[in-house]
Motif scaffolding. Structure first.
Motif, PDB file in Angstrom:
ATOM      1  N   UNK A   9       0.880  -1.292   0.174  1.00  0.00           N
ATOM      2  CA  UNK A   9      -0.028   0.086  -0.002  1.00  0.00           C
ATOM      3  C   UNK A   9       0.948   1.379  -0.044  1.00  0.00           C
ATOM      4  N   UNK A  10       0.544   2.299  -0.825  1.00  0.00           N
ATOM      5  CA  UNK A  10       1.464   3.425  -0.900  1.00  0.00           C
ATOM      6  C   UNK A  10       0.899   4.568  -0.256  1.00  0.00           C
ATOM      7  N   UNK A  11       1.580   5.546   0.017  1.00  0.00           N
ATOM      8  CA  UNK A  11       1.495   6.971   0.764  1.00  0.00           C
ATOM      9  C   UNK A  11       0.893   7.662  -0.271  1.00  0.00           C
ATOM     10  N   UNK A  12      -0.038   8.773  -0.071  1.00  0.00           N
ATOM     11  CA  UNK A  12      -0.590   9.455  -1.193  1.00  0.00           C
ATOM     12  C   UNK A  12      -0.926  10.960  -0.632  1.00  0.00           C
ATOM     13  N   UNK A  13      -0.811  11.873  -1.338  1.00  0.00           N
ATOM     14  CA  UNK A  13      -1.234  13.279  -1.246  1.00  0.00           C
ATOM     15  C   UNK A  13      -2.449  13.579  -1.849  1.00  0.00           C
ATOM     16  N   UNK A  14      -2.772  12.824  -2.867  1.00  0.00           N
ATOM     17  CA  UNK A  14      -4.032  13.065  -3.524  1.00  0.00           C
ATOM     18  C   UNK A  14      -5.254  12.119  -3.272  1.00  0.00           C
ATOM     19  N   UNK A  15      -6.389  12.488  -3.404  1.00  0.00           N
ATOM     20  CA  UNK A  15      -7.644  11.450  -3.307  1.00  0.00           C
ATOM     21  C   UNK A  15      -8.277  11.537  -4.733  1.00  0.00           C
ATOM     22  N   UNK A  16      -8.619  10.237  -5.159  1.00  0.00           N
ATOM     23  CA  UNK A  16      -9.432  10.291  -6.586  1.00  0.00           C
ATOM     24  C   UNK A  16     -11.125  10.583  -6.061  1.00  0.00           C
ATOM     25  N   UNK A  17     -11.526  11.228  -6.855  1.00  0.00           N
ATOM     26  CA  UNK A  17     -13.171  11.561  -6.805  1.00  0.00           C
ATOM     27  C   UNK A  17     -13.753  10.193  -7.260  1.00  0.00           C
ATOM     28  N   UNK A  18     -14.951   9.967  -6.517  1.00  0.00           N
ATOM     29  CA  UNK A  18     -15.594   8.870  -6.927  1.00  0.00           C
ATOM     30  C   UNK A  18     -15.553   7.400  -6.638  1.00  0.00           C
ATOM     31  N   UNK A  19     -14.609   7.236  -5.538  1.00  0.00           N
ATOM     32  CA  UNK A  19     -13.830   5.802  -5.242  1.00  0.00           C
ATOM     33  C   UNK A  19     -15.179   4.909  -4.810  1.00  0.00           C
ATOM     34  N   UNK A  20     -14.971   3.770  -4.869  1.00  0.00           N
ATOM     35  CA  UNK A  20     -16.040   2.798  -4.745  1.00  0.00           C
ATOM     36  C   UNK A  20     -15.671   1.830  -3.433  1.00  0.00           C
ATOM     37  N   UNK A  21     -14.587   1.864  -2.859  1.00  0.00           N
ATOM     38  CA  UNK A  21     -14.310   1.270  -1.917  1.00  0.00           C
ATOM     39  C   UNK A  21     -13.168   1.786  -1.021  1.00  0.00           C
ATOM     40  N   UNK A  22     -13.112   1.268   0.204  1.00  0.00           N
ATOM     41  CA  UNK A  22     -11.997   1.986   1.144  1.00  0.00           C
ATOM     42  C   UNK A  22     -10.790   1.167   0.974  1.00  0.00           C
ATOM     43  N   UNK A  23      -9.753   1.570   1.412  1.00  0.00           N
ATOM     44  CA  UNK A  23      -8.328   0.719   1.228  1.00  0.00           C
ATOM     45  C   UNK A  23      -8.343  -0.684   1.746  1.00  0.00           C
ATOM     46  N   UNK A  24      -8.970  -0.690   2.803  1.00  0.00           N
ATOM     47  CA  UNK A  24      -9.014  -2.238   3.317  1.00  0.00           C
ATOM     48  C   UNK A  24      -9.697  -3.175   2.576  1.00  0.00           C
ATOM     49  N   UNK A  25     -11.147  -2.619   2.063  1.00  0.00           N
ATOM     50  CA  UNK A  25     -11.925  -3.475   0.878  1.00  0.00           C
ATOM     51  C   UNK A  25     -11.305  -3.755  -0.418  1.00  0.00           C
ATOM     52  N   UNK A  26     -10.538  -2.653  -0.697  1.00  0.00           N
ATOM     53  CA  UNK A  26      -9.701  -2.833  -1.994  1.00  0.00           C
ATOM     54  C   UNK A  26      -8.409  -3.946  -1.729  1.00  0.00           C
ATOM     55  N   UNK A  27      -7.742  -3.690  -0.898  1.00  0.00           N
ATOM     56  CA  UNK A  27      -6.855  -4.904  -0.596  1.00  0.00           C
ATOM     57  C   UNK A  27      -7.384  -5.951  -0.274  1.00  0.00           C
ATOM     58  N   UNK A  28      -8.299  -6.298   0.453  1.00  0.00           N
ATOM     59  CA  UNK A  28      -9.220  -7.731   0.803  1.00  0.00           C
ATOM     60  C   UNK A  28      -9.670  -8.349  -0.569  1.00  0.00           C
ATOM     61  N   UNK A  29      -9.999  -7.339  -1.490  1.00  0.00           N
ATOM     62  CA  UNK A  29     -10.534  -7.934  -2.812  1.00  0.00           C
ATOM     63  C   UNK A  29      -9.610  -8.323  -3.540  1.00  0.00           C
ATOM     64  N   UNK A  30      -8.326  -7.600  -3.617  1.00  0.00           N
ATOM     65  CA  UNK A  30      -7.157  -8.000  -4.457  1.00  0.00           C
ATOM     66  C   UNK A  30      -6.402  -9.388  -3.939  1.00  0.00           C
ATOM     67  N   UNK A  31      -6.492  -9.455  -2.654  1.00  0.00           N
ATOM     68  CA  UNK A  31      -5.850 -10.637  -2.101  1.00  0.00           C
ATOM     69  C   UNK A  31      -6.849 -11.879  -2.629  1.00  0.00           C
ATOM     70  N   UNK A  32      -8.232 -11.529  -2.219  1.00  0.00           N
ATOM     71  CA  UNK A  32      -9.029 -12.760  -2.440  1.00  0.00           C
ATOM     72  C   UNK A  32      -8.994 -13.331  -4.044  1.00  0.00           C
ATOM     73  N   UNK A  33      -8.853 -12.205  -4.866  1.00  0.00           N
ATOM     74  CA  UNK A  33      -9.008 -12.474  -6.344  1.00  0.00           C
ATOM     75  C   UNK A  33      -7.629 -13.140  -6.947  1.00  0.00           C
ATOM     76  N   UNK A  34      -6.415 -12.644  -6.034  1.00  0.00           N
ATOM     77  CA  UNK A  34      -5.159 -13.298  -6.899  1.00  0.00           C
ATOM     78  C   UNK A  34      -4.278 -14.272  -5.988  1.00  0.00           C
ATOM     79  N   UNK A  35      -4.527 -13.909  -4.741  1.00  0.00           N
ATOM     80  CA  UNK A  35      -3.668 -14.862  -3.726  1.00  0.00           C
ATOM     81  C   UNK A  35      -2.377 -14.083  -3.301  1.00  0.00           C
TER      82      UNK A  35
END
Length: 425
Positions: free
Chosen positions: A144-170
């Motif tokens: 996970x990286x550090x960021x100064x900016x946020x994208x508008x219209x995001x659909x997931x939290x960081x934790x949810x994003x990482x959970x799905x990434x692990x779940x789908x790819x191992x």
């Protein structure tokens, strides 16, 4: 997956100190800064002592809209083999954008930029991770990286994003607790929520690093002491799972070895304060073959990333929905990092140009986005100064011209290179 223990980022500036430092179980090296056939003697000695060495990539661009470059993947695999590493790590980030897919100029950030936490971006990231996993000889962990900016219209939290990434790819996770703190300050994201949502059993190891706050913005500098707030996040993580490995990162302003040892002791204490008992790790799953990501999805992600990167490095308008002030901070940070890294890969340039180096480079960077990596950037910077007569005295100009010509290509092409250099127009 073996337990790594306590480690430190190996850097040439502290190589001797790391060799003598007690309690170092493993080290991490920047993959792009190592040459498989010419490993530093310090790394060779550490390996002979049984110290694990893990390559950490910074330029693969797993979050890019395009598929990972085959040559970059092959180079990363070569470093894994040369170092005898049990795993390899990279980042959840995009580092380049544009090109034929978006009918725009191909550009590089020279830094790690956040991918939007959207389903489109997740689809692209998952496929890119699978491609990398198929080409690398050992397990891959992503950070996970550090960021100064946020994208508008995001659909997931960081934790949810990482959970799905692990779940789908191992894929395994490299969790940077300093980056969780950075995103708390800069983007208002709660580290406790991110930790609660993470699949902690997938963690390969943890990064800890320092930074500083200026005008309400936290800069993940890797050049300052680890603050108590970052150690608190580490303790919170360690209350859920005993991390297999924890590593101190330091890239600039290296203190005396005794200070680094105190920081390592504080990291060990923070982990111990968490009190979690080591549990079983999630093994990489044999995920079913996923359908290929439609080109239209990659194009949507590519267009969005190209617009952001163009705004940051080429001065085009800030895309709708982004914080203009934060985009300005990020743009200045990218230019400053670019100047710093070029000074490292081509130390002769600040030596030749003296105090005027930084001003000259930032002026150049404002006009010319990076397109081919830092070494090419250094060469192009010198060429621009010479062609446009931006070098003040004759002695500096002569030294800079000699430096440029030595690196402009094969010897038979030097006369052509010289004519191209001196051409005005």
């Amino acid at each position: 997956m073996e337990r790594l223990g306590t480690g430190i980022g190996w850097r040439p500036e502290i190589a001797d100190a790391v060799e003598r430092m007690p309690g170092i179980d493993w080290v991490e090296v920047v993959a792009e800064n190592t040459c498989p056939g010419h490993l530093p003697e310090s790394l060779r000695r550490l390996r002979e002592r049984g110290v694990t060495v893990v390559p950490h990539g910074v330029s693969l661009g797993l979050g890019d809209a395009d598929r990972p470059d085959e040559d970059r993947l092959a180079a990363l695999a070569e470093r894994v083999a040369a170092l005898g590493s049990p795993l390899v790590t990279e980042h959840i980030a995009f580092v380049r954008a544009g090109g034929p897919r978006t009918a725009s100029a191909a550009r590089e950030a020279g830094h790690l930029l956040p991918v939007p936490r959207t389903r489109d971006a997740l689809d692209v990231l998952c496929e890119n991770v699978r491609i990398a996993q198929a080409e690398l000889p050992v397990p891959l962990a992503v950070e996970n990286i550090a960021a100064l900016i946020s994208w508008p219209g995001e659909e997931m939290t960081e934790g949810q994003f990482l959970y799905d990434l692990v779940d789908r790819t191992g894929v395994r996770l490299l969790i940077d607790v300093a980056n969780l703190h950075t995103n708390h300050v800069n983007r208002g994201e709660d580290p406790a929520r991110a930790l609660a949502e993470l699949p902690v059993e997938a963690i390969a190891y943890v990064h800890v690093a320092g930074g500083f706050e200026r005008d309400g913005v936290w800069h993940d500098s890797h050049a300052h002491p680890v603050p108590p707030a970052v150690l608190d996040v580490l303790t919170r993580l360690a209350s859920r799972v005993a991390p297999p490995g924890v590593l101190l990162e330091r890239d600039e302003n290296f203190p005396e070895p005794a200070e680094l040892e105190r920081e390592l002791a504080a990291i060990r204490a923070a982990v111990a304060a968490g009190g979690a008992v080591a549990g079983g790790q999630r093994e990489p799953s044999a995920t079913a073959t996923a359908p290929e990501v439609p080109d239209a999805t990659r194009q949507r992600v590519g267009l969005a990333q190209a617009a952001v990167l163009s705004s940051l490095v080429a001065g085009t308008p800030v895309p709708e929905g982004f914080d203009r002030v934060r985009m300005g901070v990020q743009a200045r940070a990218l230019a400053a990092k670019r100047a710093d890294v070029v000074a490292k890969v081509a130390p002769e340039l600040p030596e030749i140009l003296g105090a005027g180096y930084r001003t000259a480079f930032l002026a150049y960077a404002q006009e010319r986005p990076m397109t081919g990596g830092y070494r090419r950037d250094a060469l192009e910077f010198a060429g621009v100064l010479l062609r446009e007569g931006r070098v003040g005295d004759a002695g500096s100009r002569r030294r800079l011209e000699e430096w440029w010509l030595e690196r402009a290509g094969a010897t038979p092409r030097r006369s052509l290179a010289r004519r191209a250099l001196l051409r005005r127009g």
